[in-house]
Design an enzyme around this catalytic site. Structure first.
Site, PDB file in Angstrom:
ATOM      1  N   GLU A  36      32.304  40.383  37.613  1.00 21.89           N
ATOM      2  CA  GLU A  36      31.941  41.013  38.892  1.00 21.89           C
ATOM      3  C   GLU A  36      31.259  42.354  38.623  1.00 21.89           C
ATOM      4  O   GLU A  36      31.551  43.362  39.273  1.00 21.89           O
ATOM      5  CB  GLU A  36      33.187  41.182  39.764  1.00 21.89           C
ATOM      6  CG  GLU A  36      33.994  39.893  39.934  1.00 21.89           C
ATOM      7  CD  GLU A  36      35.287  40.079  40.693  1.00 21.89           C
ATOM      8  OE1 GLU A  36      35.504  41.156  41.293  1.00 21.89           O
ATOM      9  OE2 GLU A  36      36.110  39.146  40.713  1.00 21.89           O
ATOM     10  N   GLU A  52      30.784  41.794  45.796  1.00 23.23           N
ATOM     11  CA  GLU A  52      32.121  41.595  46.350  1.00 23.23           C
ATOM     12  C   GLU A  52      32.387  42.578  47.489  1.00 23.23           C
ATOM     13  O   GLU A  52      31.988  43.747  47.434  1.00 23.23           O
ATOM     14  CB  GLU A  52      33.167  41.790  45.252  1.00 23.23           C
ATOM     15  CG  GLU A  52      34.591  41.517  45.700  1.00 23.23           C
ATOM     16  CD  GLU A  52      35.615  41.989  44.672  1.00 23.23           C
ATOM     17  OE1 GLU A  52      36.814  41.792  44.920  1.00 23.23           O
ATOM     18  OE2 GLU A  52      35.204  42.564  43.649  1.00 23.23           O
ATOM     19  N   CYS A  54      35.151  43.975  48.230  1.00 20.04           N
ATOM     20  CA  CYS A  54      35.946  45.081  47.673  1.00 20.04           C
ATOM     21  C   CYS A  54      35.078  46.092  46.924  1.00 20.04           C
ATOM     22  O   CYS A  54      35.373  47.286  46.932  1.00 20.04           O
ATOM     23  CB  CYS A  54      37.015  44.541  46.729  1.00 20.04           C
ATOM     24  SG  CYS A  54      38.407  43.750  47.557  1.00 20.04           S
ATOM     25  N   CYS A 132      42.214  39.797  47.621  1.00 14.63           N
ATOM     26  CA  CYS A 132      42.153  41.263  47.680  1.00 14.63           C
ATOM     27  C   CYS A 132      41.273  41.754  48.819  1.00 14.63           C
ATOM     28  O   CYS A 132      41.508  42.831  49.376  1.00 14.63           O
ATOM     29  CB  CYS A 132      41.655  41.827  46.350  1.00 14.63           C
ATOM     30  SG  CYS A 132      40.060  41.162  45.824  1.00 14.63           S
ATOM     31  N   CYS A 133      40.239  40.979  49.198  1.00 14.28           N
ATOM     32  CA  CYS A 133      39.278  41.457  50.184  1.00 14.28           C
ATOM     33  C   CYS A 133      39.855  41.587  51.597  1.00 14.28           C
ATOM     34  O   CYS A 133      39.594  42.601  52.260  1.00 14.28           O
ATOM     35  CB  CYS A 133      38.038  40.564  50.189  1.00 14.28           C
ATOM     36  SG  CYS A 133      37.089  40.646  48.640  1.00 14.28           S
TER      37      CYS A 133
END
Length: 338
Positions: A36, A52, A54, A132-133
């Site tokens: 990422e 991403e 995040c 996590c997002c």
């Protein structure tokens, strides 16, 4: 916090590297699924990137902390760009479906059949194995108030234009500030200052990079003042019910990428206000890569209240290449298109 000048210098270099050579026009970062991560300068593929949700939230954290050290609107410009174009796009309107990866270009068949593009989803999933997002989005949006203003010495810097009401302490003085705006769809912002007693401080209003012209008024009188580091600073003894009106330019703009970005040669991006717009098969049919917009073709904007909860729509007359039947039987030809 630690007054570490060497660390701050490193952060400035890292920031410069991101926004000048390694960031998508949407504020997305992370050009490869492997780690990422960043790759090399100007390597910004549109159909295999990561971007991403995040990561853009992290970019906002970075911008916010840089604003505490450097009162420069370039940080706020990027904060706003990431917020409107990558962060909030990471969640569907129902609040129950999410993008981990925020694609700039996606072909459903390629995502299904190409392992190198399988991470790019065509619709927002309901959940992830590594989720996590969604919570990161939740904490970002519910803490959005702290990003609107920052304070340096006796100056209040306005970084985001959002309707809000707040009380801020500037060198021991309580300042009550109310902001009313139609941003992001319009460019009008109105500040009301509420003071129990006259007090002296500075109010800095940001002139976004997307606003090529602007007008600013104090209690009805126009102010002729140039921005400093992207902000117009009005420093005075403020009275009860003082008012500032800022009018920004939300005309449609066409952007091109640095020629070193190979993926974007002969491509353009369309922006209005803080939003980068997209072209979709839903409106324009398949094979979007065959569409081109002639130079100097006028754009038309209107607001559709019944679409996606109310959005601004841009229309333009474009041309689409017609693929001749002989291409059904051959992969290459010496006959070049006009």
């Amino acid at each position: 916090l630690s007054k570490d000048k060497e660390m701050l210098s490193a952060c400035r270099k890292l920031w410069k590297s991101i926004v000048e050579r390694r960031m998508y026009i949407t504020g997305g970062i992370g050009s490869t699924v492997d780690g990422e991560a960043f790759t090399s300068d100007y390597d910004l593929p549109n159909d295999t990137m990561y971007c991403e949700t995040c990561a853009s939230i992290g970019l906002i954290f970075f911008a916010y902390n840089m604003l505490k050290n450097d009162t420069n609107s370039s940080y706020a410009d990027t904060l706003e760009r990431a917020l409107y174009n990558t962060v909030i796009s990471g969640m569907a309107l129902d609040g129950k479906h999410f993008f981990y990866v925020n694609p700039l270009e996606v072909n459903p068949e390629n995502s299904a059949k190409d392992p190198g593009k399988s991470h790019v989803k065509v619709t927002r999933p309901e959940w992830f194995g590594c989720a996590c997002c969604p919570p990161n989005l939740a904490r970002m949006l519910t803490s959005l108030d702290k990003y609107i203003y920052t304070i340096s010495d006796d100056i209040i810097y306005t970084n985001l234009y959002l309707t809000n009401q707040t009380s801020i302490h500037v060198k021991g003085t309580k300042v009550s500030l109310q902001q009313e705006t139609n941003v992001p769809w319009g460019g009008d912002i109105r500040f009301h200052i509420q003071q129990d007693a006259p007090s002296t401080f500075g109010l800095a209003v940001r002139i976004p990079s997307w606003s090529k012209t602007y007008k600013i008024y104090l209690n009805g009188a126009e102010i002729d003042q140039k921005p400093k580091n992207g902000y117009i600073i009005i420093h005075r003894e403020w009275q009860q019910n003082d008012e500032i009106i800022l009018s920004l330019d939300v005309n449609i703009q066409v952007w091109s990428a640095n020629p070193y970005v190979k993926a974007n040669v002969n491509k353009i991006a369309i922006q209005r206000g803080p939003f980068i717009y997209c072209l979709e098969e839903e409106d324009n049919g398949k094979n979007l890569h065959l569409i081109r917009i002639p130079k100097n073709e006028p754009f038309n904007y209107h607001f559709e209240t019944g679409l996606l909860g109310g959005v601004g729509v841009i229309e333009v007359n474009a041309k689409k290449r017609i693929v001749q039947m002989e291409w059904d039987h051959q992969l290459y030809s010496t006959d070049l298109p006009e």
